[in-house]
Scaffold this motif. Structure first.
Motif, PDB file in Angstrom:
ATOM      1  N   GLY A  37      -4.594 -29.975 -29.921  1.00 32.71           N
ATOM      2  CA  GLY A  37      -4.128 -30.113 -29.402  1.00 32.71           C
ATOM      3  C   GLY A  37      -4.005 -31.489 -29.373  1.00 32.71           C
ATOM      4  O   GLY A  37      -4.931 -32.889 -29.724  1.00 32.71           O
ATOM      5  N   MET A  38      -3.236 -32.217 -27.969  1.00 30.93           N
ATOM      6  CA  MET A  38      -2.610 -33.434 -28.116  1.00 30.93           C
ATOM      7  C   MET A  38      -2.101 -33.866 -26.820  1.00 30.93           C
ATOM      8  O   MET A  38      -2.147 -33.119 -26.248  1.00 30.93           O
ATOM      9  N   HIS A  39      -1.832 -34.883 -26.847  1.00 30.77           N
ATOM     10  CA  HIS A  39      -2.046 -35.693 -25.664  1.00 30.77           C
ATOM     11  C   HIS A  39      -1.457 -37.243 -25.242  1.00 30.77           C
ATOM     12  O   HIS A  39      -0.766 -37.508 -26.687  1.00 30.77           O
ATOM     13  N   GLY A  40      -1.056 -37.629 -24.031  1.00 30.24           N
ATOM     14  CA  GLY A  40      -0.339 -38.945 -24.489  1.00 30.24           C
ATOM     15  C   GLY A  40       1.259 -38.894 -23.673  1.00 30.24           C
ATOM     16  O   GLY A  40       1.666 -40.377 -22.894  1.00 30.24           O
ATOM     17  N   GLY A  41       2.039 -38.074 -23.945  1.00 30.12           N
ATOM     18  CA  GLY A  41       3.711 -37.625 -23.210  1.00 30.12           C
ATOM     19  C   GLY A  41       3.585 -38.364 -21.847  1.00 30.12           C
ATOM     20  O   GLY A  41       2.195 -38.255 -20.984  1.00 30.12           O
ATOM     21  N   VAL A  42       4.762 -37.825 -20.878  1.00 31.84           N
ATOM     22  CA  VAL A  42       5.305 -37.821 -20.248  1.00 31.84           C
ATOM     23  C   VAL A  42       5.183 -36.734 -18.903  1.00 31.84           C
ATOM     24  O   VAL A  42       5.663 -36.749 -17.768  1.00 31.84           O
ATOM     25  N   THR A  43       4.445 -35.634 -19.367  1.00 31.04           N
ATOM     26  CA  THR A  43       4.954 -34.128 -18.755  1.00 31.04           C
ATOM     27  C   THR A  43       3.931 -33.889 -17.493  1.00 31.04           C
ATOM     28  O   THR A  43       3.346 -34.610 -18.018  1.00 31.04           O
ATOM     29  N   ASP A  44       4.265 -33.010 -17.085  1.00 32.41           N
ATOM     30  CA  ASP A  44       3.673 -32.734 -16.112  1.00 32.41           C
ATOM     31  C   ASP A  44       1.514 -31.983 -16.774  1.00 32.41           C
ATOM     32  O   ASP A  44       1.205 -32.364 -16.361  1.00 32.41           O
ATOM     33  N   ALA A  45       2.411 -31.660 -17.914  1.00 33.12           N
ATOM     34  CA  ALA A  45       0.619 -31.173 -18.515  1.00 33.12           C
ATOM     35  C   ALA A  45       0.257 -31.601 -18.535  1.00 33.12           C
ATOM     36  O   ALA A  45      -1.483 -31.555 -19.234  1.00 33.12           O
ATOM     37  N   GLU A  46       0.442 -32.750 -19.246  1.00 35.24           N
ATOM     38  CA  GLU A  46      -0.284 -33.751 -19.120  1.00 35.24           C
ATOM     39  C   GLU A  46      -0.592 -35.428 -18.870  1.00 35.24           C
ATOM     40  O   GLU A  46      -1.997 -35.816 -18.480  1.00 35.24           O
ATOM     41  N   THR A  47      -0.243 -35.394 -17.129  1.00 37.98           N
ATOM     42  CA  THR A  47      -0.225 -36.409 -16.666  1.00 37.98           C
ATOM     43  C   THR A  47      -0.762 -36.009 -15.199  1.00 37.98           C
ATOM     44  O   THR A  47      -0.938 -36.436 -14.242  1.00 37.98           O
ATOM     45  N   LEU A  48      -0.735 -34.726 -15.231  1.00 34.12           N
ATOM     46  CA  LEU A  48      -1.335 -33.897 -13.173  1.00 34.12           C
ATOM     47  C   LEU A  48      -2.340 -33.545 -13.958  1.00 34.12           C
ATOM     48  O   LEU A  48      -3.291 -33.212 -14.726  1.00 34.12           O
ATOM     49  N   VAL A  49      -3.917 -34.364 -12.998  1.00 32.16           N
ATOM     50  CA  VAL A  49      -4.873 -33.749 -13.457  1.00 32.16           C
ATOM     51  C   VAL A  49      -5.457 -33.284 -11.655  1.00 32.16           C
ATOM     52  O   VAL A  49      -5.115 -33.880 -10.767  1.00 32.16           O
TER      53      VAL A  49
END
Length: 377
Positions: A358-370
């Protein structure tokens, strides 16, 4: 804003404090009032803010059957994190209300000296948290006004660099399991001298990194988290406002979607230092080479990433208004994932970090919408 989007992550703690109607100096009070209005928060006598590390809105939607409390009707909206969508940046965004362009908390790791990288989670490197992140925290504003805020988390974070950067000004109450943290938070909220409690829970993120958020174990942890937060909501003192949110979401990255910089002369030429993380990479380049480096990364990654020079990152506003002190921290070239790929570097990354799913950091909605869950006690 997308459907259900209520504001930004930096509004959450500010708005929670704004809902209390405390007597605070004009500048922070105005920011808090504006944040409360953007989120539409009711008046309250106390506030409890919970951050579930790694619980993106997409992740929660896909596993909603295991989280009946968090996905309950009329409870859930969403807020947008800042770039990069990672813990050091967004925990500090929550704790100060300022994005990385002011706090200098611009990734998992960044350049702190010409040949030195500082890790903004472990603080391995040449940086003092209070000097690196000099913006006044929300808890410091409360402390200066004679009010009391408490952070609840594991003992090992009591004096950590990230706690000092984002949560200084508050007291710290150590508790290990989530059940213990809930009990501790409730006890603190029942103290008449305490105005705000912040509770951190990081196990979902840890499990997601090792095994992927789509693993059965991640869903089992979500169910446990949901049950304990439901219990917290039921134990809140009357008049307490509970806000549950996260610092980022998570995507699972398959082995064939990873680009290893080792052996890629086209992607390492003129690059003096690599920092950040696989889905939000800072490239520090030889003088005068940034445009050429950016061009080679654009050719290699295509639509899988936004590849921007430092000036483009700052001008875009994606890290918020940027101070002169923060500008040099941004990579000469920044690679922000918007597809499924990740940029790895086996020359410097440990075997454990290369094995993460699992990773994160990017600009996709999956990573930036919480999520933003709002419950009035």
């Amino acid at each position: 804003m997308s459907a259900g989007e209520r504001g930004r992550l930096g509004d959450v703690l500010l708005g929670a404090v704004g809902s209390l109607g405390l007597d605070l100096p004009p500048e922070p009070a105005a920011r808090m009032s504006s944040a409360r209005a953007r989120l539409g928060l009711p008046a309250a006598t106390k506030a409890c803010v919970v951050l579930v590390d790694g619980l993106g809105g997409h992740n929660l939607d896909q596993r909603s059957g295991s989280a009946p409390f968090l996905t309950g009707a009329d409870r859930v909206g969403s807020v947008r994190t800042t770039f990069p969508s990672t813990t050091a940046t967004n925990v500090t965004y929550l704790g100060t209300g300022w994005e990385g362009g002011r706090t200098r908390m611009l990734g998992y790791s960044v350049r702190a000296a010409p040949r030195a990288v500082v890790n903004l989670v472990s603080w391995n490197g040449p940086a003092v948290p209070e000097q690196w992140q000099a913006e006044t925290t929300v808890f410091e504003h409360l402390e200066q006004a004679g009010r009391t805020a408490v952070s609840v988390g594991p003992w090992r974070f009591a004096d950590s660099g990230l706690t000092r950067a984002a949560w200084r000004g508050g007291e710290y109450a150590a508790a290990e399991s989530l059940r213990e943290r809930v009990d501790t938070a409730v006890a603190e909220l029942r103290d008449p001298d305490v105005d705000v409690v912040y509770l951190y829970w990081g196990e979902l993120d840890s499990h997601g990194h090792r095994h992927g958020w789509q693993s059965p174990g991640w869903e089992e942890l979500l169910a446990v988290t949901d049950a304990e937060l439901d219990r917290l909501a039921r134990l809140l003192p009357p008049g307490t406002l509970l806000l549950v949110t996260a610092d980022h979401g998570m995507v699972d990255v398959a082995a064939h979607e990873r680009i290893d910089l080792a052996g890629r002369e086209d992607l390492t030429r003129d690059v003096d230092l690599v920092a950040g993380e696989p889905r939000a990479v800072h490239l520090y380049c030889a003088p005068g080479s940034a445009n050429a480096v950016a061009g080679r990364y654009r050719a290699a990654l295509g639509e899988q990433a936004q590849v921007l020079t430092r000036a483009e990152v700052i001008d875009s506003g994606m890290i918020g208004p940027t101070t002169p002190a923060a500008a040099p921290v941004v990579g000469d070239v920044v690679v922000a994932a918007r597809g499924n790929q990740a940029v790895m570097d086996s020359r410097s990354q440990s075997a454990a970090s290369l094995a993460l799913v699992g990773m994160h950091g990017g600009v996709t909605d999956a990573e930036t919408l919480v999520p933003l869950v709002v419950v009035q006690g």
